[in-house]
Design a protein around this motif. Structure first.
Motif, mmCIF file in Angstrom:
data_model
loop_
_atom_site.group_PDB
_atom_site.id
_atom_site.type_symbol
_atom_site.label_atom_id
_atom_site.label_comp_id
_atom_site.label_asym_id
_atom_site.label_seq_id
_atom_site.Cartn_x
_atom_site.Cartn_y
_atom_site.Cartn_z
ATOM 1 N N TRP A 80 -23.386 58.046 21.845
ATOM 2 C CA TRP A 80 -23.110 57.504 20.520
ATOM 3 C C TRP A 80 -22.900 58.622 19.502
ATOM 4 C CZ3 TRP A 80 -22.902 52.184 20.407
ATOM 5 C CH2 TRP A 80 -23.528 51.489 21.472
ATOM 6 N N MET A 81 -21.873 58.467 18.674
ATOM 7 C CA MET A 81 -21.623 59.385 17.560
ATOM 8 C C MET A 81 -20.956 58.603 16.433
ATOM 9 S SD MET A 81 -19.318 62.904 17.361
ATOM 10 C CE MET A 81 -20.375 63.812 18.485
ATOM 11 N N SER A 82 -21.430 58.779 15.212
ATOM 12 C CA SER A 82 -20.819 58.102 14.063
ATOM 13 C C SER A 82 -19.577 58.845 13.597
ATOM 14 C CB SER A 82 -21.813 58.033 12.906
ATOM 15 O OG SER A 82 -21.987 59.326 12.333
ATOM 16 N N ARG A 83 -18.744 58.149 12.835
ATOM 17 C CA ARG A 83 -17.570 58.792 12.248
ATOM 18 C C ARG A 83 -17.983 59.936 11.336
ATOM 19 N NH1 ARG A 83 -13.079 55.790 8.436
ATOM 20 N NH2 ARG A 83 -14.939 55.285 7.220
ATOM 21 N N ARG A 84 -19.035 59.734 10.572
ATOM 22 C CA ARG A 84 -19.499 60.789 9.656
ATOM 23 C C ARG A 84 -19.850 62.049 10.429
ATOM 24 N NH1 ARG A 84 -24.263 58.937 5.800
ATOM 25 N NH2 ARG A 84 -22.565 57.583 5.072
ATOM 26 N N CYS A 85 -20.568 61.882 11.534
ATOM 27 C CA CYS A 85 -20.953 63.024 12.363
ATOM 28 C C CYS A 85 -19.738 63.641 13.046
ATOM 29 C CB CYS A 85 -21.982 62.572 13.391
ATOM 30 S SG CYS A 85 -22.599 63.889 14.452
ATOM 31 N N CYS A 86 -18.808 62.797 13.486
ATOM 32 C CA CYS A 86 -17.588 63.286 14.111
ATOM 33 C C CYS A 86 -16.815 64.194 13.160
ATOM 34 C CB CYS A 86 -16.727 62.103 14.549
ATOM 35 S SG CYS A 86 -15.124 62.562 15.244
ATOM 36 N N VAL A 87 -16.661 63.770 11.918
ATOM 37 C CA VAL A 87 -15.938 64.583 10.942
ATOM 38 C C VAL A 87 -16.692 65.879 10.662
ATOM 39 C CG1 VAL A 87 -15.121 64.673 8.549
ATOM 40 C CG2 VAL A 87 -14.732 62.620 9.927
ATOM 41 N N ASP A 88 -18.018 65.802 10.593
ATOM 42 C CA ASP A 88 -18.819 67.025 10.450
ATOM 43 C C ASP A 88 -18.449 68.028 11.540
ATOM 44 O OD1 ASP A 88 -20.233 66.075 8.270
ATOM 45 O OD2 ASP A 88 -21.992 65.483 9.442
ATOM 46 N N ASN A 89 -18.357 67.537 12.780
ATOM 47 C CA ASN A 89 -18.086 68.422 13.909
ATOM 48 C C ASN A 89 -16.655 68.947 13.904
ATOM 49 O OD1 ASN A 89 -20.643 68.525 15.237
ATOM 50 N ND2 ASN A 89 -20.338 66.449 15.963
ATOM 51 N N LEU A 90 -15.696 68.114 13.509
ATOM 52 C CA LEU A 90 -14.313 68.585 13.404
ATOM 53 C C LEU A 90 -14.192 69.688 12.352
ATOM 54 C CD1 LEU A 90 -12.486 65.136 13.557
ATOM 55 C CD2 LEU A 90 -12.336 66.934 15.291
ATOM 56 N N LEU A 91 -14.830 69.495 11.207
ATOM 57 C CA LEU A 91 -14.788 70.517 10.157
ATOM 58 C C LEU A 91 -15.505 71.780 10.603
ATOM 59 C CD1 LEU A 91 -15.398 68.285 7.018
ATOM 60 C CD2 LEU A 91 -13.301 69.516 7.580
ATOM 61 N N HIS A 92 -16.620 71.617 11.312
ATOM 62 C CA HIS A 92 -17.340 72.793 11.810
ATOM 63 C C HIS A 92 -16.453 73.589 12.760
ATOM 64 C CE1 HIS A 92 -20.652 75.351 12.960
ATOM 65 N NE2 HIS A 92 -20.437 75.057 14.234
ATOM 66 N N ALA A 93 -15.708 72.889 13.624
ATOM 67 C CA ALA A 93 -14.813 73.577 14.552
ATOM 68 C C ALA A 93 -13.777 74.399 13.799
ATOM 69 C CB ALA A 93 -14.125 72.564 15.462
ATOM 70 N N ALA A 94 -13.261 73.856 12.700
ATOM 71 C CA ALA A 94 -12.258 74.573 11.913
ATOM 72 C C ALA A 94 -12.855 75.771 11.182
ATOM 73 C CB ALA A 94 -11.613 73.623 10.911
ATOM 74 N N ARG A 95 -14.127 75.693 10.897
ATOM 75 C CA ARG A 95 -14.770 76.742 10.097
ATOM 76 C C ARG A 95 -15.309 77.893 10.934
ATOM 77 N NH1 ARG A 95 -17.684 71.930 6.616
ATOM 78 N NH2 ARG A 95 -16.022 71.713 5.045
ATOM 79 N N MET A 96 -15.439 77.717 12.228
ATOM 80 C CA MET A 96 -16.014 78.773 13.061
ATOM 81 C C MET A 96 -15.081 79.981 13.107
ATOM 82 S SD MET A 96 -17.713 76.920 16.399
ATOM 83 C CE MET A 96 -16.142 76.330 17.022
ATOM 84 N N PRO A 97 -15.613 81.187 12.897
ATOM 85 C CA PRO A 97 -14.769 82.375 13.054
ATOM 86 C C PRO A 97 -14.338 82.527 14.507
ATOM 87 C CG PRO A 97 -17.073 82.996 12.740
ATOM 88 C CD PRO A 97 -16.992 81.519 12.499
#
Length: 316
Positions: free
Chosen positions: A219-236
């Protein structure tokens, strides 16, 4: 910063767009242009930074004007859902495989033309792992997809990793589970029952669930999913492992545990269980999942089950 989102009008895409406008990538306000593509012409947020186009994300009519200047970050969310892709294999191949490869190929030209590799965050899927799954899943679990959708997603992961190695792109693939809670039953999503449980409980309506109460699900919420997508974009980019694939943490819970949490929040509602073997096989027998690389990289799950309920239904 120029940012492109494919599938921008979808369930996850709309929430991602709102967050990008509010938070940016590295900091609020750093997205100067937000390029949105979706098959359906929706009503984008009223913001001067937005350019929104309706159509096939891989067509030259869409790509050429959007990529006439280099983009910095791309979120590739657009796809045909797995069940629909199985029912319409030619269209599934066109969207999930050839369309994806066309997009990646066009983005890769940027590295040659401008000397800048676009950062690509790819919404892959746990379908790449296949089924039946082993007794536990971690970063060493070999992907063995058993439906075309999973094969397409795995191809995307491999191309991104290889073209990252060749410095044509800067790829990051996330193997996402079914995301909750979609507002209505979504045609083509075999995992739609996961969202329907939430919505029916919230409305106090009766529901017949196609998996058993003991089914174990990621289980994963949309809010958490977006958190993870943004984190992926932010990782050096420095120090990321060569495969560039992560399976973010999830809450591993039975359907009955979800029902109990929903009853605590909304009171009792009528739910019956009429298991459909294929749906339970694909989505109701998921083992514990621990991707150590994803945890170390900073990806996260919703926390506790009551937080999942609040996040999934966008409750305060």
């Amino acid at each position: 910063m120029r940012v492109l989102v494919t599938g921008a009008g979808g369930f996850v895409g709309t929430a991602l767009v709102e967050r990008l406008l509010r938070e940016g990538i590295a900091e609020a306000g750093d997205v100067s242009e937000l390029l949105l593509v979706d098959r359906q012409a929706g009503e984008p947020p009223g913001d001067a930074r937005i350019t929104a186009l309706a159509g096939d994300f891989s067509s030259s009519e869409i790509l050429e004007p959007l990529l006439s200047k280099p983009v910095d970050v791309v979120f590739h969310l657009a796809s045909m859902p797995g069940s629909q892709a199985e029912a319409e294999p030619a269209e599934g191949d066109k969207v999930n495989l050839w369309g994806m490869l066309t997009l990646f190929e066009r983005l890769a030209k940027q590295a040659t033309e401008y000397g800048r590799a676009a950062r690509v965050v790819y919404a892959s899927s746990v379908a790449a792992l296949g089924e039946p799954l082993p007794t536990s899943v971690d970063e060493h679990t070999a992907p063995l997809p058993t439906i075309s959708y999973g094969v397409h997603k795995l191809v995307g992961e491999l191309i991104l990793a290889d073209w990252t190695r060749r410095r044509k792109l800067d790829g990051r693939s996330l193997r996402l589970p079914g995301i909750v809670a979609r507002p209505e039953l979504s045609a083509g999503h075999g995992s739609a029952f996961m969202s329907q449980i939430f919505r029916m409980a919230q409305r106090g309506q009766a529901y017949t669930c196609p998996v058993s109460p003991s089914s174990s699900v990621w289980w994963m919420s949309r809010r958490c999913c977006v958190d993870n997508l943004l984190h992926a974009a932010r990782m050096p980019a420095e120090g990321l492992h060569s495969g560039r694939v992560w399976t973010p943490p999830v809450l591993h819970l039975s359907v009955q545990e979800i029902v109990d949490a929903l009853v605590r929040r909304f009171g009792s509602f009528s739910i019956d269980f009429a298991p459909v073997e294929r749906i339970e096989q694909l989505f109701g027998r998921q083992p514990p999942l621990t991707d150590g690389r994803a945890i170390e990289a900073g990806f996260r799950h919703d926390g506790a089950i009551d937080e999942l309920v609040a996040n999934a239904l966008e409750l305060a």
